[in-house]
Design a protein around this motif. Structure first.
Motif, PDB file in Angstrom:
ATOM      1  N   ASP A  50      57.746  45.278  20.133  1.00  0.00           N
ATOM      2  CA  ASP A  50      58.258  46.386  19.323  1.00  0.00           C
ATOM      3  C   ASP A  50      57.220  47.501  19.351  1.00  0.00           C
ATOM      4  O   ASP A  50      56.215  47.438  18.636  1.00  0.00           O
ATOM      5  CB  ASP A  50      58.520  45.905  17.890  1.00  0.00           C
ATOM      6  N   ARG A  51      57.475  48.506  20.172  1.00  0.00           N
ATOM      7  CA  ARG A  51      56.488  49.572  20.286  1.00  0.00           C
ATOM      8  C   ARG A  51      56.500  50.496  19.069  1.00  0.00           C
ATOM      9  O   ARG A  51      55.587  51.309  18.908  1.00  0.00           O
ATOM     10  CB  ARG A  51      56.712  50.363  21.568  1.00  0.00           C
ATOM     11  N   THR A  52      57.491  50.333  18.199  1.00  0.00           N
ATOM     12  CA  THR A  52      57.530  51.108  16.967  1.00  0.00           C
ATOM     13  C   THR A  52      56.489  50.612  15.973  1.00  0.00           C
ATOM     14  O   THR A  52      55.854  51.409  15.272  1.00  0.00           O
ATOM     15  CB  THR A  52      58.933  51.033  16.332  1.00  0.00           C
ATOM     16  N   THR A  53      56.294  49.297  15.900  1.00  0.00           N
ATOM     17  CA  THR A  53      55.362  48.716  14.933  1.00  0.00           C
ATOM     18  C   THR A  53      54.151  48.070  15.594  1.00  0.00           C
ATOM     19  O   THR A  53      53.228  47.633  14.894  1.00  0.00           O
ATOM     20  CB  THR A  53      56.061  47.649  14.071  1.00  0.00           C
ATOM     21  N   GLY A  54      54.150  47.943  16.923  1.00  0.00           N
ATOM     22  CA  GLY A  54      53.061  47.261  17.605  1.00  0.00           C
ATOM     23  C   GLY A  54      53.120  45.751  17.474  1.00  0.00           C
ATOM     24  O   GLY A  54      52.098  45.079  17.591  1.00  0.00           O
ATOM     25  N   THR A  55      54.310  45.210  17.250  1.00  0.00           N
ATOM     26  CA  THR A  55      54.487  43.763  17.085  1.00  0.00           C
ATOM     27  C   THR A  55      54.934  43.134  18.394  1.00  0.00           C
ATOM     28  O   THR A  55      55.922  43.573  19.000  1.00  0.00           O
ATOM     29  CB  THR A  55      55.524  43.460  15.994  1.00  0.00           C
ATOM     30  N   LEU A  56      54.217  42.105  18.829  1.00  0.00           N
ATOM     31  CA  LEU A  56      54.616  41.319  19.999  1.00  0.00           C
ATOM     32  C   LEU A  56      55.194  40.004  19.512  1.00  0.00           C
ATOM     33  O   LEU A  56      54.502  39.204  18.870  1.00  0.00           O
ATOM     34  CB  LEU A  56      53.414  41.057  20.908  1.00  0.00           C
ATOM     35  N   PHE A  57      56.469  39.789  19.791  1.00  0.00           N
ATOM     36  CA  PHE A  57      57.112  38.522  19.458  1.00  0.00           C
ATOM     37  C   PHE A  57      56.760  37.546  20.580  1.00  0.00           C
ATOM     38  O   PHE A  57      57.422  37.494  21.613  1.00  0.00           O
ATOM     39  CB  PHE A  57      58.620  38.729  19.320  1.00  0.00           C
ATOM     40  N   CYS A  58      55.683  36.778  20.351  1.00  0.00           N
ATOM     41  CA  CYS A  58      55.000  36.098  21.449  1.00  0.00           C
ATOM     42  C   CYS A  58      55.344  34.618  21.584  1.00  0.00           C
ATOM     43  O   CYS A  58      54.615  33.871  22.247  1.00  0.00           O
ATOM     44  CB  CYS A  58      53.496  36.291  21.327  1.00  0.00           C
ATOM     45  N   GLY A  59      56.425  34.175  20.966  1.00  0.00           N
ATOM     46  CA  GLY A  59      56.938  32.844  21.214  1.00  0.00           C
ATOM     47  C   GLY A  59      55.903  31.753  21.034  1.00  0.00           C
ATOM     48  O   GLY A  59      55.211  31.668  20.017  1.00  0.00           O
ATOM     49  N   ASP A  60      55.776  30.898  22.057  1.00  0.00           N
ATOM     50  CA  ASP A  60      54.904  29.727  21.966  1.00  0.00           C
ATOM     51  C   ASP A  60      53.436  30.024  22.238  1.00  0.00           C
ATOM     52  O   ASP A  60      52.602  29.102  22.147  1.00  0.00           O
ATOM     53  CB  ASP A  60      55.387  28.648  22.944  1.00  0.00           C
ATOM     54  N   LEU A  61      53.087  31.245  22.592  1.00  0.00           N
ATOM     55  CA  LEU A  61      51.672  31.571  22.692  1.00  0.00           C
ATOM     56  C   LEU A  61      51.030  31.435  21.307  1.00  0.00           C
ATOM     57  O   LEU A  61      51.628  31.807  20.298  1.00  0.00           O
ATOM     58  CB  LEU A  61      51.476  32.992  23.220  1.00  0.00           C
ATOM     59  N   PHE A  62      49.827  30.905  21.256  1.00  0.00           N
ATOM     60  CA  PHE A  62      49.079  30.716  20.008  1.00  0.00           C
ATOM     61  C   PHE A  62      49.792  29.754  19.044  1.00  0.00           C
ATOM     62  O   PHE A  62      49.801  29.965  17.827  1.00  0.00           O
ATOM     63  CB  PHE A  62      48.813  32.055  19.319  1.00  0.00           C
ATOM     64  N   THR A  63      50.387  28.696  19.590  1.00  0.00           N
ATOM     65  CA  THR A  63      51.003  27.670  18.743  1.00  0.00           C
ATOM     66  C   THR A  63      49.948  26.999  17.880  1.00  0.00           C
ATOM     67  O   THR A  63      48.989  26.425  18.393  1.00  0.00           O
ATOM     68  CB  THR A  63      51.724  26.629  19.607  1.00  0.00           C
ATOM     69  N   GLN A  64      50.127  27.075  16.572  1.00  0.00           N
ATOM     70  CA  GLN A  64      49.166  26.519  15.619  1.00  0.00           C
ATOM     71  C   GLN A  64      49.753  25.285  14.927  1.00  0.00           C
ATOM     72  O   GLN A  64      50.926  25.285  14.572  1.00  0.00           O
ATOM     73  CB  GLN A  64      48.819  27.571  14.565  1.00  0.00           C
TER      74      GLN A  64
END
Length: 239
Positions: free
Chosen positions: A152-166
Motif C-alpha cells: 500500500d503505497r498510500t500508507t507504506g504498508t507491506l502485506f508480507c504474508g509468511d515473511l517474519f512468521t513469529q
C-alpha cells in the motif's frame, strides 16, 4: 473449554489487523492467524483465515464494516490460512472478487471458486479509492510458485504474508521491537522457506519499497525501517 481468541485493531490509516490467537493448548507454544482489512471506497481483505475459523473472522470484520461491503479478497498464496474461507466470504459479499497473481489464478483459483479472479501482474496498481495497492510478485518467497504481496503505497504498508512468521499468540497488534530474531528461531525449528536462488533479488525488490509497516500473517505487525528489516532477513537467510 479452550477456544481461539479473536481481536481487531488498527495498525495504519484505514488498515485493521484481525487476529485469531491460538493458545498453547490448541497449538504448541501458541500461534496466530492474521487478516488485514483496508477500509476504503472498495474495501479489501488480505487473507481469509482458515475455513474452520471463518465465524471468528467474520465477527471481527463486522465490527469495522458489514462483510457484504467487501469488494476484493486477496492473499499471498494458496494455503488454508491464506484463502481457506474464500468461498464462504464470496457467498456473503456478492460484489466481492478474488485477487491474485496470474499463476494463482491459472493453477488454483479459477477452479476453487466460481467467481472469476481479478488477475494482477507484477507492479500493477489496484485502486481502492484513497489507497493504491501495488502487487509484488515474489514466486517461491518464502514458498509457493504463485506467491506475491500487496504494498500500500498510500500508507507504506507491506502485506508480507509468511515473511517474519513469529511464534506465540501475537497479542500486541503493532510493535517496534525486533521481530527477525523470533521469526528466525521459528524458522530454524521447521524451515518453511524454499531458498530459491532468486530469493535475494526478491527480498531486495521488497526492501527498495522502504515500507513503514510490515503486516505479518503470523505474530505482531511491525512499524519501523522496513527496508532495513527486510535486508536483515536476507542476510540471515544467506548465513
Amino acid at each position: 473449554m479452550t477456544t481461539p481468541r479473536a481481536s481487531v485493531h488498527p495498525i495504519a490509516p484505514d488498515t485493521w489487523r484481525i487476529s485469531i490467537a491460538m493458545p498453547p493448548e490448541l497449538f504448541p507454544g501458541g500461534f496466530s492467524f492474521n487478516q488485514y482489512l483496508v477500509v476504503d471506497e472498495r474495501p479489501l481483505l488480505f487473507h481469509t483465515g482458515p475455513k474452520k475459523l471463518f465465524g471468528l473472522v467474520r465477527e471481527q470484520i463486522e465490527k469495522v464494516l458489514p462483510v457484504e461491503r467487501l469488494r476484493y479478497i486477496a492473499f499471498s498464496h494458496v494455503e488454508a490460512d491464506e484463502c481457506g474461507a474464500l468461498a464462504e466470504l464470496l457467498a456473503l459479499a456478492p460484489d466481492a472478487q478474488p485477487v491474485c497473481g496470474r499463476v494463482g489464478a491459472m493453477v488454483d483459483i479459477n477452479d476453487l471458486v466460481d467467481v472469476p479472479p481479478l488477475v494482477v501482474e507484477d507492479g500493477q496498481v489496484l485502486d481502492l479509492g484513497r489507497h493504491q495497492l501495488v502487487w509484488q510478485a515474489t514466486p517461491h518467497l518464502p514458498h509457493g510458485w504463485e506467491c506475491g504481496y500487496f504494498y500500500d503505497r498510500t500508507t507504506g504498508t507491506l502485506f508480507c504474508g509468511d515473511l517474519f512468521t513469529q511464534p506465540g499468540t501475537g497479542d500486541e497488534p503493532l510493535v517496534t521491537h525486533d521481530i527477525l530474531g523470533p521469526s528466525e528461531a521459528f524458522r530454524r525449528q521447521d524451515d518453511y522457506f524454499s531458498h530459491s536462488r532468486h530469493a535475494p533479488a526478491l527480498i531486495e525488490k521488497l526492501a527498495r519499497l522502504e515500507p513503514k509497516v510490515l503486516a505479518c500473517m503470523h505474530g505482531s505487525a511491525w512499524k519501523g525501517d522496513g527496508g532495513a528489516m527486510l535486508r536483515n532477513l536476507g542476510a540471515a537467510l544467506a548465513a
